[in-house]
Design a protein around this motif. Structure first.
Motif, mmCIF file in Angstrom:
data_model
loop_
_atom_site.group_PDB
_atom_site.id
_atom_site.type_symbol
_atom_site.label_atom_id
_atom_site.label_comp_id
_atom_site.label_asym_id
_atom_site.label_seq_id
_atom_site.Cartn_x
_atom_site.Cartn_y
_atom_site.Cartn_z
ATOM 1 N N TRP A 51 0.821 -1.204 0.000
ATOM 2 C CA TRP A 51 0.000 0.000 0.000
ATOM 3 C C TRP A 51 0.858 1.258 0.000
ATOM 4 N N GLU A 52 0.230 2.344 -0.418
ATOM 5 C CA GLU A 52 0.894 3.648 -0.429
ATOM 6 C C GLU A 52 -0.155 4.719 -0.165
ATOM 7 N N TRP A 53 0.168 5.598 0.773
ATOM 8 C CA TRP A 53 -0.718 6.737 1.028
ATOM 9 C C TRP A 53 -0.701 7.658 -0.178
ATOM 10 N N GLU A 54 -1.851 8.234 -0.494
ATOM 11 C CA GLU A 54 -1.946 9.260 -1.531
ATOM 12 C C GLU A 54 -2.186 10.632 -0.912
ATOM 13 N N SER A 55 -2.685 10.654 0.317
ATOM 14 C CA SER A 55 -2.991 11.914 0.986
ATOM 15 C C SER A 55 -1.847 12.400 1.876
ATOM 16 N N ARG A 56 -0.812 11.591 2.023
ATOM 17 C CA ARG A 56 0.347 11.946 2.851
ATOM 18 C C ARG A 56 1.508 11.051 2.444
ATOM 19 N N GLN A 57 2.640 11.231 3.074
ATOM 20 C CA GLN A 57 3.830 10.423 2.780
ATOM 21 C C GLN A 57 3.707 9.052 3.426
ATOM 22 N N GLY A 58 4.262 8.044 2.766
ATOM 23 C CA GLY A 58 4.365 6.738 3.380
ATOM 24 C C GLY A 58 3.864 5.606 2.510
ATOM 25 N N ALA A 59 4.464 4.457 2.714
ATOM 26 C CA ALA A 59 4.103 3.241 1.992
ATOM 27 C C ALA A 59 4.543 2.057 2.841
ATOM 28 N N GLY A 60 4.019 0.876 2.525
ATOM 29 C CA GLY A 60 4.428 -0.301 3.276
ATOM 30 C C GLY A 60 3.743 -1.555 2.802
ATOM 31 N N THR A 61 3.894 -2.590 3.597
ATOM 32 C CA THR A 61 3.248 -3.867 3.328
ATOM 33 C C THR A 61 2.541 -4.321 4.592
ATOM 34 N N SER A 62 1.534 -5.152 4.415
ATOM 35 C CA SER A 62 0.817 -5.717 5.549
ATOM 36 C C SER A 62 0.170 -7.019 5.114
ATOM 37 N N VAL A 63 -0.293 -7.774 6.090
ATOM 38 C CA VAL A 63 -0.974 -9.037 5.831
ATOM 39 C C VAL A 63 -2.237 -9.065 6.681
ATOM 40 N N VAL A 64 -3.357 -9.436 6.050
ATOM 41 C CA VAL A 64 -4.591 -9.685 6.784
ATOM 42 C C VAL A 64 -5.022 -11.114 6.489
ATOM 43 N N GLU A 65 -5.628 -11.755 7.494
ATOM 44 C CA GLU A 65 -6.091 -13.124 7.333
ATOM 45 C C GLU A 65 -7.545 -13.235 7.739
ATOM 46 N N GLU A 66 -8.224 -14.154 7.068
ATOM 47 C CA GLU A 66 -9.623 -14.422 7.367
ATOM 48 C C GLU A 66 -9.755 -14.868 8.821
ATOM 49 N N LEU A 67 -10.757 -14.341 9.495
ATOM 50 C CA LEU A 67 -11.009 -14.729 10.874
ATOM 51 C C LEU A 67 -11.638 -16.120 10.897
ATOM 52 N N ALA A 68 -11.089 -17.001 11.691
ATOM 53 C CA ALA A 68 -11.573 -18.381 11.777
ATOM 54 C C ALA A 68 -13.017 -18.417 12.260
ATOM 55 N N GLY A 69 -13.831 -19.209 11.579
ATOM 56 C CA GLY A 69 -15.200 -19.403 12.009
ATOM 57 C C GLY A 69 -16.118 -18.234 11.800
ATOM 58 N N GLU A 70 -15.695 -17.224 11.016
ATOM 59 C CA GLU A 70 -16.528 -16.044 10.833
ATOM 60 C C GLU A 70 -16.973 -15.858 9.396
ATOM 61 N N GLY A 71 -16.803 -16.851 8.564
ATOM 62 C CA GLY A 71 -17.250 -16.719 7.183
ATOM 63 C C GLY A 71 -18.755 -16.522 7.129
ATOM 64 N N GLY A 72 -19.204 -15.665 6.214
ATOM 65 C CA GLY A 72 -20.631 -15.461 5.998
ATOM 66 C C GLY A 72 -21.312 -14.629 7.053
ATOM 67 N N VAL A 73 -20.584 -13.830 7.818
ATOM 68 C CA VAL A 73 -21.222 -12.982 8.828
ATOM 69 C C VAL A 73 -21.676 -11.692 8.180
ATOM 70 N N ALA A 74 -22.538 -10.982 8.840
ATOM 71 C CA ALA A 74 -23.045 -9.706 8.331
ATOM 72 C C ALA A 74 -21.948 -8.664 8.316
ATOM 73 N N PRO A 75 -22.063 -7.656 7.443
ATOM 74 C CA PRO A 75 -21.048 -6.606 7.366
ATOM 75 C C PRO A 75 -20.898 -5.854 8.672
ATOM 76 N N VAL A 76 -19.716 -5.284 8.879
ATOM 77 C CA VAL A 76 -19.466 -4.405 10.017
ATOM 78 C C VAL A 76 -20.355 -3.183 9.875
ATOM 79 N N THR A 77 -20.949 -2.733 10.948
ATOM 80 C CA THR A 77 -21.737 -1.513 10.904
ATOM 81 C C THR A 77 -21.077 -0.469 11.770
ATOM 82 N N GLY A 78 -21.386 0.754 11.516
ATOM 83 C CA GLY A 78 -20.748 1.746 12.363
ATOM 84 C C GLY A 78 -21.071 3.072 11.944
#
Length: 122
Positions: A95-122
């Motif tokens: 990823w790379e910010w477009e609104s400020r300086q900075g870039a990097g890498t990250s990893v996200v993983e599927e949460l175990a047992g949470e497939g098919g849940v409703a979207p996050v609300t907020g």
């Protein structure tokens, strides 16, 4: 990789810098006809959204977020989708910010047992 991201929830494996996505952040992805979008929140993130496309195992999207201190930020990310030995999905992100300086890498993983849940609300 053909498994849909629709309604799949992800969490980061590590914290980024303060005011950014961290281990307390949760993403809920959606997918339809090569389009992807997601909502995310948690940790320092009050509201976050991403929108983009998927071609095979490659995601290409823009993101925008609001942090607890009232700051907004936006950027661009390219992710590779892979499947873990236990069947969960992993996104390796550059990823790379477009609104400020900075870039990097990250990893996200599927949460175990949470497939098919409703979207996050907020």
């Amino acid at each position: 990789m053909t498994r849909s991201l629709d309604r799949v929830r992800f969490a980061p494996l590590a914290d980024q810098a303060p005011g950014q996505v961290g281990t307390g952040t949760r993403f809920t992805y959606h997918e339809q006809d090569g389009r992807i979008w997601a909502e995310y929140e948690g940790g320092d993130i009050v509201h976050g959204r991403l929108v983009g496309t998927r071609a095979g195992d490659r995601l290409d999207f823009r993101y925008v977020q609001l942090t607890r201190d009232g700051a907004t930020a936006s950027g661009h990310c390219v992710s590779r989708v892979s499947e873990l030995p236990d069947g969960r999905l992993r996104l390796a992100e550059s990823w790379e910010w477009e609104s400020r300086q900075g870039a990097g890498t990250s990893v996200v993983e599927e949460l175990a047992g949470e497939g098919g849940v409703a979207p996050v609300t907020g």
